[in-house]
Scaffold this active site. Structure first.
Site, PDB file in Angstrom:
ATOM      1  N   ASP A  81       0.852  -1.195   0.000  1.00 12.16           N
ATOM      2  CA  ASP A  81       0.000   0.000   0.000  1.00 12.16           C
ATOM      3  C   ASP A  81       0.892   1.251   0.000  1.00 12.16           C
ATOM      4  OD1 ASP A  81      -2.418   1.373   0.118  1.00 12.16           O
ATOM      5  OD2 ASP A  81      -2.485   1.343   2.313  1.00 12.16           O
ATOM      6  N   ASP A 103       3.136   4.954  -5.022  1.00 16.59           N
ATOM      7  CA  ASP A 103       2.443   6.236  -4.848  1.00 16.59           C
ATOM      8  C   ASP A 103       3.437   7.382  -4.957  1.00 16.59           C
ATOM      9  OD1 ASP A 103       0.972   8.408  -4.225  1.00 16.59           O
ATOM     10  OD2 ASP A 103       0.401   7.765  -2.208  1.00 16.59           O
ATOM     11  N   GLY A 180      -8.102   8.216   6.820  1.00 15.95           N
ATOM     12  CA  GLY A 180      -8.362   8.506   8.235  1.00 15.95           C
ATOM     13  C   GLY A 180      -9.835   8.817   8.463  1.00 15.95           C
ATOM     14  N   HIS A 207      -9.432   4.747  -2.366  1.00 15.02           N
ATOM     15  CA  HIS A 207      -8.753   4.781  -1.062  1.00 15.02           C
ATOM     16  C   HIS A 207      -9.646   5.515  -0.066  1.00 15.02           C
ATOM     17  CE1 HIS A 207      -4.414   3.688  -1.920  1.00 15.02           C
ATOM     18  NE2 HIS A 207      -4.991   3.586  -3.104  1.00 15.02           N
ATOM     19  N   GLY A 208      -9.244   5.442   1.224  1.00 17.78           N
ATOM     20  CA  GLY A 208      -9.923   6.256   2.232  1.00 17.78           C
ATOM     21  C   GLY A 208     -11.396   5.927   2.390  1.00 17.78           C
ATOM     22  N   ALA A 209     -11.739   4.646   2.319  1.00 19.23           N
ATOM     23  CA  ALA A 209     -13.166   4.285   2.318  1.00 19.23           C
ATOM     24  C   ALA A 209     -13.760   4.130   3.718  1.00 19.23           C
ATOM     25  CB  ALA A 209     -13.386   3.013   1.506  1.00 19.23           C
ATOM     26  N   SER A 210     -12.917   4.129   4.765  1.00 21.05           N
ATOM     27  CA  SER A 210     -13.471   4.095   6.127  1.00 21.05           C
ATOM     28  C   SER A 210     -14.292   5.349   6.348  1.00 21.05           C
ATOM     29  CB  SER A 210     -12.348   4.066   7.175  1.00 21.05           C
ATOM     30  OG  SER A 210     -11.680   2.840   7.173  1.00 21.05           O
ATOM     31  N   ASN A 229     -10.179   0.362  -0.348  1.00 18.19           N
ATOM     32  CA  ASN A 229      -9.214   0.245   0.750  1.00 18.19           C
ATOM     33  C   ASN A 229      -9.824   0.615   2.102  1.00 18.19           C
ATOM     34  OD1 ASN A 229      -7.516  -0.086  -1.426  1.00 18.19           O
ATOM     35  ND2 ASN A 229      -6.068   1.492  -0.817  1.00 18.19           N
TER      36      ASN A 229
HETATM   37  P1  13P Z   1      -8.976   4.538   5.519  1.00 16.11           P
HETATM   38  O1  13P Z   1      -8.034   5.345   6.360  1.00 16.11           O
HETATM   39  O2  13P Z   1     -10.188   5.322   5.147  1.00 16.11           O
HETATM   40  O3  13P Z   1      -9.314   3.241   6.127  1.00 16.11           O
HETATM   41  O4  13P Z   1      -8.230   4.249   4.129  1.00 16.11           O
HETATM   42  C1  13P Z   1      -7.262   3.252   4.016  1.00 16.11           C
HETATM   43  C2  13P Z   1      -6.520   3.351   2.745  1.00 16.11           C
HETATM   44  O5  13P Z   1      -6.956   3.982   1.795  1.00 16.11           O
HETATM   45  C3  13P Z   1      -5.231   2.656   2.652  1.00 16.11           C
HETATM   46  O6  13P Z   1      -4.566   2.927   1.482  1.00 16.11           O
END
Ligand code: 13P
Length: 283
Positions: A81, A103, A180, A207-210, A229
């Protein structure tokens, strides 16, 4: 079974679902992710960041994940990642990763392309697919810190050029997503996603799906996202559950007993994500 991410993402693209890419730092998180995937009969990627490699040891964590992947009853790819450099990519290939992200999205366009091309040449020589990013996804993920001011969305025209110039396999897009915890409710730019999807034919990554509400995730999958992710929500479930358990059981000092409810909580998070990604039953 251990597989390449390319076959997973091409199948997801063809059949309109997304494969979950879940970050691990240790044995417990790895167990939770694999148990969830097996329970849901879903293909998955297990992701390791450069920070996780540093924390757990360059060889220790990939060995744990590779063993879990090989023994799993579902297909599992091991993904680097946010690969921060050519060196870390090479170390990851040697450690057995079957999928790489380089990246270099913080660099100017031409330098991003040059960095990605270097990695693509090496990875493709050994049959390993590469993910790259254009635009700057906001928020913080380990060493990747992008302030709100710096964050920029992916431009559809630039995406087309980047895919042609870079020669990589999966494109990570910035469409209002951030790493995050989100401050308010995130709002994905679906028009932008459509514009990119119409013009780019390789699998797209979110990315950033949380913290993105389920209905927006479902819509993103319907509109062509193939890899999603998740890290923060897994960490949150692990640590909050352990904190509660320790507060309620102050005399317990057996780490296995303390971690057990944390592993269950992480498994529940991953199973739910697999369901909304529509990858349940695809293994
Ligand atoms: P989160 O911080 O939203 O879980 O994203 C994780 C991510 O995109 C790792 O590359």
């Amino acid at each position: 079974m251990l597989v390449s991410s390319k076959e997973l993402l091409l199948d997801a693209q063809k059949n309109k679902y997304a494969v979950g890419a879940f970050n691990t730092n240790n044995l417990e998180i790895t167990h939770a992710i694999v148990r969830a995937a097996e329970a849901q009969k879903a293909p998955i990627l297990i992701q390791i960041s450069a920070g996780a490699l540093k924390y757990a040891g360059l060889e220790f964590l990939p060995m744990i994940v590779a063993k879990a992947a090989t023994e799993a009853s579902v297909p599992v790819a091991i993904h680097l990642d946010h690969g921060p450099s050519f060196e870390v990519v090479m170390q990851s290939l040697r450690a057995g990763f079957t999928s790489i992200m380089r990246d270099a999205s913080k660099l100017p366009y031409e330098e991003n392309v040059a960095e990605v091309r270097k990695v693509v040449e090496a990875c493709h020589a050994v049959g390993v697919p590469v993910e790259a990013e254009i635009g700057k996804i906001g928020g913080a993920e380990e060493h990747v810190v992008v302030s709100e001011r710096e964050a920029t969305m992916s431009d559809p025209d630039e995406c087309v050029r980047f895919v042609a110039d870079g020669g990589f396999d999966f494109l990570a897009v910035a469409i209002g997503n951030a790493h995050g915890f989100y401050k308010g409710e995130p709002k994905l730019d679906f028009d932008r996603l459509d514009a990119i999807r119409e013009r780019v034919d390789i699998p797209l990554v979110l990315h950033g799906a949380s913290g993105i509400p389920d209905h927006q995730i479902t819509e993103a999958v319907e509109r062509g996202i193939c890899k999603i992710n998740i890290d923060t929500e897994i960490r949150n479930a692990f640590i909050r559950t352990i904190q509660k358990f320790v507060a309620e059981n102050p005399d317990q000092i057996d780490p296995r007993k303390i971690f057990a409810p944390g592993i269950e909580a992480m498994q529940a998070v991953v199973e739910h994500k697999i369901e909304i990604f529509r990858s349940a039953g695809r293994a």
